[in-house]
Design a protein around this motif. Structure first.
Motif, PDB file in Angstrom:
ATOM      1  N   ARG A  74       6.204   2.284 -21.970  1.00 46.06           N
ATOM      2  CA  ARG A  74       5.749   3.235 -22.993  1.00 46.06           C
ATOM      3  C   ARG A  74       4.552   2.693 -23.763  1.00 46.06           C
ATOM      4  O   ARG A  74       3.641   3.455 -24.108  1.00 46.06           O
ATOM      5  CB  ARG A  74       6.884   3.545 -23.958  1.00 46.06           C
ATOM      6  N   ALA A  75       4.545   1.408 -24.014  1.00 44.74           N
ATOM      7  CA  ALA A  75       3.454   0.828 -24.797  1.00 44.74           C
ATOM      8  C   ALA A  75       2.117   0.960 -24.081  1.00 44.74           C
ATOM      9  O   ALA A  75       1.067   1.057 -24.718  1.00 44.74           O
ATOM     10  CB  ALA A  75       3.749  -0.636 -25.090  1.00 44.74           C
ATOM     11  N   LYS A  76       2.159   0.974 -22.756  1.00 45.44           N
ATOM     12  CA  LYS A  76       0.928   1.063 -21.970  1.00 45.44           C
ATOM     13  C   LYS A  76       0.687   2.477 -21.452  1.00 45.44           C
ATOM     14  O   LYS A  76      -0.295   2.690 -20.734  1.00 45.44           O
ATOM     15  CB  LYS A  76       0.989   0.091 -20.793  1.00 45.44           C
ATOM     16  N   ASN A  77       1.585   3.410 -21.771  1.00 43.64           N
ATOM     17  CA  ASN A  77       1.462   4.784 -21.241  1.00 43.64           C
ATOM     18  C   ASN A  77       1.289   4.756 -19.727  1.00 43.64           C
ATOM     19  O   ASN A  77       0.420   5.445 -19.163  1.00 43.64           O
ATOM     20  CB  ASN A  77       0.291   5.522 -21.884  1.00 43.64           C
ATOM     21  N   THR A  78       2.097   3.952 -19.091  1.00 42.26           N
ATOM     22  CA  THR A  78       1.970   3.756 -17.651  1.00 42.26           C
ATOM     23  C   THR A  78       3.320   3.956 -16.977  1.00 42.26           C
ATOM     24  O   THR A  78       4.346   3.498 -17.476  1.00 42.26           O
ATOM     25  CB  THR A  78       1.434   2.350 -17.343  1.00 42.26           C
ATOM     26  N   VAL A  79       3.283   4.635 -15.855  1.00 43.41           N
ATOM     27  CA  VAL A  79       4.459   4.821 -15.018  1.00 43.41           C
ATOM     28  C   VAL A  79       4.207   4.108 -13.698  1.00 43.41           C
ATOM     29  O   VAL A  79       3.089   4.160 -13.164  1.00 43.41           O
ATOM     30  CB  VAL A  79       4.744   6.313 -14.793  1.00 43.41           C
ATOM     31  N   TYR A  80       5.220   3.454 -13.197  1.00 43.90           N
ATOM     32  CA  TYR A  80       5.100   2.675 -11.973  1.00 43.90           C
ATOM     33  C   TYR A  80       5.971   3.269 -10.867  1.00 43.90           C
ATOM     34  O   TYR A  80       6.973   3.932 -11.141  1.00 43.90           O
ATOM     35  CB  TYR A  80       5.535   1.231 -12.212  1.00 43.90           C
ATOM     36  N   LEU A  81       5.588   2.988  -9.654  1.00 41.14           N
ATOM     37  CA  LEU A  81       6.429   3.301  -8.501  1.00 41.14           C
ATOM     38  C   LEU A  81       6.498   2.037  -7.656  1.00 41.14           C
ATOM     39  O   LEU A  81       5.527   1.676  -6.990  1.00 41.14           O
ATOM     40  CB  LEU A  81       5.874   4.470  -7.691  1.00 41.14           C
ATOM     41  N   GLN A  82       7.637   1.365  -7.733  1.00 40.83           N
ATOM     42  CA  GLN A  82       7.882   0.191  -6.897  1.00 40.83           C
ATOM     43  C   GLN A  82       8.416   0.670  -5.564  1.00 40.83           C
ATOM     44  O   GLN A  82       9.451   1.344  -5.525  1.00 40.83           O
ATOM     45  CB  GLN A  82       8.881  -0.746  -7.571  1.00 40.83           C
ATOM     46  N   MET A  83       7.737   0.318  -4.503  1.00 40.16           N
ATOM     47  CA  MET A  83       8.117   0.782  -3.169  1.00 40.16           C
ATOM     48  C   MET A  83       8.485  -0.429  -2.327  1.00 40.16           C
ATOM     49  O   MET A  83       7.635  -1.288  -2.074  1.00 40.16           O
ATOM     50  CB  MET A  83       6.962   1.553  -2.525  1.00 40.16           C
ATOM     51  N   ASN A  84       9.744  -0.497  -1.925  1.00 42.13           N
ATOM     52  CA  ASN A  84      10.245  -1.591  -1.096  1.00 42.13           C
ATOM     53  C   ASN A  84      10.674  -1.062   0.265  1.00 42.13           C
ATOM     54  O   ASN A  84      10.856   0.144   0.451  1.00 42.13           O
ATOM     55  CB  ASN A  84      11.429  -2.267  -1.783  1.00 42.13           C
ATOM     56  N   SER A  85      10.854  -1.968   1.188  1.00 40.93           N
ATOM     57  CA  SER A  85      11.302  -1.606   2.549  1.00 40.93           C
ATOM     58  C   SER A  85      10.474  -0.457   3.107  1.00 40.93           C
ATOM     59  O   SER A  85      11.000   0.522   3.636  1.00 40.93           O
ATOM     60  CB  SER A  85      12.787  -1.224   2.534  1.00 40.93           C
ATOM     61  N   LEU A  86       9.184  -0.580   2.986  1.00 43.13           N
ATOM     62  CA  LEU A  86       8.287   0.498   3.400  1.00 43.13           C
ATOM     63  C   LEU A  86       8.355   0.725   4.901  1.00 43.13           C
ATOM     64  O   LEU A  86       8.522  -0.220   5.695  1.00 43.13           O
ATOM     65  CB  LEU A  86       6.861   0.188   2.968  1.00 43.13           C
ATOM     66  N   LYS A  87       8.200   1.988   5.258  1.00 43.55           N
ATOM     67  CA  LYS A  87       8.251   2.408   6.654  1.00 43.55           C
ATOM     68  C   LYS A  87       6.913   3.065   7.011  1.00 43.55           C
ATOM     69  O   LYS A  87       6.224   3.594   6.137  1.00 43.55           O
ATOM     70  CB  LYS A  87       9.374   3.420   6.856  1.00 43.55           C
ATOM     71  N   PRO A  88       6.574   3.101   8.280  1.00 46.87           N
ATOM     72  CA  PRO A  88       5.330   3.784   8.670  1.00 46.87           C
ATOM     73  C   PRO A  88       5.281   5.238   8.193  1.00 46.87           C
ATOM     74  O   PRO A  88       4.201   5.733   7.849  1.00 46.87           O
ATOM     75  CB  PRO A  88       5.346   3.692  10.190  1.00 46.87           C
ATOM     76  N   GLU A  89       6.430   5.892   8.133  1.00 49.95           N
ATOM     77  CA  GLU A  89       6.439   7.285   7.670  1.00 49.95           C
ATOM     78  C   GLU A  89       6.200   7.429   6.173  1.00 49.95           C
ATOM     79  O   GLU A  89       6.090   8.549   5.664  1.00 49.95           O
ATOM     80  CB  GLU A  89       7.761   7.968   8.054  1.00 49.95           C
ATOM     81  N   ASP A  90       6.121   6.315   5.451  1.00 50.22           N
ATOM     82  CA  ASP A  90       5.733   6.373   4.035  1.00 50.22           C
ATOM     83  C   ASP A  90       4.217   6.415   3.866  1.00 50.22           C
ATOM     84  O   ASP A  90       3.730   6.565   2.742  1.00 50.22           O
ATOM     85  CB  ASP A  90       6.285   5.151   3.286  1.00 50.22           C
ATOM     86  N   THR A  91       3.494   6.277   4.968  1.00 49.71           N
ATOM     87  CA  THR A  91       2.038   6.345   4.898  1.00 49.71           C
ATOM     88  C   THR A  91       1.606   7.696   4.345  1.00 49.71           C
ATOM     89  O   THR A  91       1.996   8.748   4.864  1.00 49.71           O
ATOM     90  CB  THR A  91       1.422   6.134   6.289  1.00 49.71           C
ATOM     91  N   ALA A  92       0.811   7.653   3.284  1.00 44.53           N
ATOM     92  CA  ALA A  92       0.420   8.888   2.601  1.00 44.53           C
ATOM     93  C   ALA A  92      -0.569   8.554   1.497  1.00 44.53           C
ATOM     94  O   ALA A  92      -0.757   7.383   1.141  1.00 44.53           O
ATOM     95  CB  ALA A  92       1.641   9.574   1.993  1.00 44.53           C
ATOM     96  N   VAL A  93      -1.159   9.596   0.952  1.00 45.21           N
ATOM     97  CA  VAL A  93      -1.860   9.478  -0.324  1.00 45.21           C
ATOM     98  C   VAL A  93      -0.836   9.784  -1.411  1.00 45.21           C
ATOM     99  O   VAL A  93      -0.173  10.827  -1.367  1.00 45.21           O
ATOM    100  CB  VAL A  93      -3.057  10.436  -0.429  1.00 45.21           C
ATOM    101  N   TYR A  94      -0.712   8.869  -2.346  1.00 47.03           N
ATOM    102  CA  TYR A  94       0.274   9.021  -3.412  1.00 47.03           C
ATOM    103  C   TYR A  94      -0.435   9.453  -4.687  1.00 47.03           C
ATOM    104  O   TYR A  94      -1.482   8.901  -5.058  1.00 47.03           O
ATOM    105  CB  TYR A  94       1.021   7.700  -3.631  1.00 47.03           C
ATOM    106  N   TYR A  95       0.159  10.433  -5.355  1.00 54.00           N
ATOM    107  CA  TYR A  95      -0.404  10.997  -6.565  1.00 54.00           C
ATOM    108  C   TYR A  95       0.625  10.924  -7.693  1.00 54.00           C
ATOM    109  O   TYR A  95       1.820  11.099  -7.455  1.00 54.00           O
ATOM    110  CB  TYR A  95      -0.758  12.478  -6.373  1.00 54.00           C
ATOM    111  N   CYS A  96       0.148  10.729  -8.905  1.00 56.07           N
ATOM    112  CA  CYS A  96       1.036  10.957 -10.032  1.00 56.07           C
ATOM    113  C   CYS A  96       0.655  12.285 -10.676  1.00 56.07           C
ATOM    114  O   CYS A  96      -0.488  12.758 -10.541  1.00 56.07           O
ATOM    115  CB  CYS A  96       1.009   9.810 -11.044  1.00 56.07           C
ATOM    116  N   ALA A  97       1.618  12.873 -11.348  1.00 57.85           N
ATOM    117  CA  ALA A  97       1.449  14.205 -11.897  1.00 57.85           C
ATOM    118  C   ALA A  97       2.134  14.309 -13.246  1.00 57.85           C
ATOM    119  O   ALA A  97       3.138  13.632 -13.512  1.00 57.85           O
ATOM    120  CB  ALA A  97       2.007  15.252 -10.939  1.00 57.85           C
TER     121      ALA A  97
END
Length: 123
Positions: A74-97
């Motif tokens: 909250r202090a940084k007004n930042t949201v994170y997405l930690q992605m583990n055990s990535l798979k080839p099907e996770d390949t994408a352009v990722y957007y926040c909204a």
């Protein structure tokens, strides 16, 4: 209005990890939902993870449950997405909204503000 900027994408081997960041600026007090979406090659944009900012209530798409974690600073007004055990099907352009307008929280059409996207490639 709120402005969103993503960072942290890149290339990684299957099984690896990446952490994406989404920094918000502007009228951040108005933001109640922050979502991560992705658009895989040849597919429509889809919801991955959504956080209800006031109480940290979190929702995940079935495809990423147990592998991805959404969190906020909250202090940084930042949201994170930690992605583990990535798979080839996770390949994408990722957007926040942000600027959720009600309805299905995983529907891209329900969000009014978007970042520029960051590429994630898993090989």
């Amino acid at each position: 209005q709120v402005q969103l900027v993503e960072s942290g994408g890149g290339s990684v081997q299957a099984g690896g990890s990446l952490r994406l960041s989404c920094g918000a600026s502007g009228n951040t007090a108005s933001v109640k939902h922050m979502g991560w979406f992705r658009q895989r090659p040849g597919r429509e944009r889809e919801g991955v993870a959504v956080m209800y900012i006031p109480n940290d209530n979190i929702f995940y798409a079935d495809s990423v449950k147990g592998r991805f974690t959404i969190s906020q600073d909250r202090a940084k007004n930042t949201v994170y997405l930690q992605m583990n055990s990535l798979k080839p099907e996770d390949t994408a352009v990722y957007y926040c909204a942000a600027d959720f307008r009600g309805g299905d929280i995983f529907s891209p059409e329900k969000y009014g503000r978007w970042g520029q996207g960051t590429q994630v490639t898993v090989s």
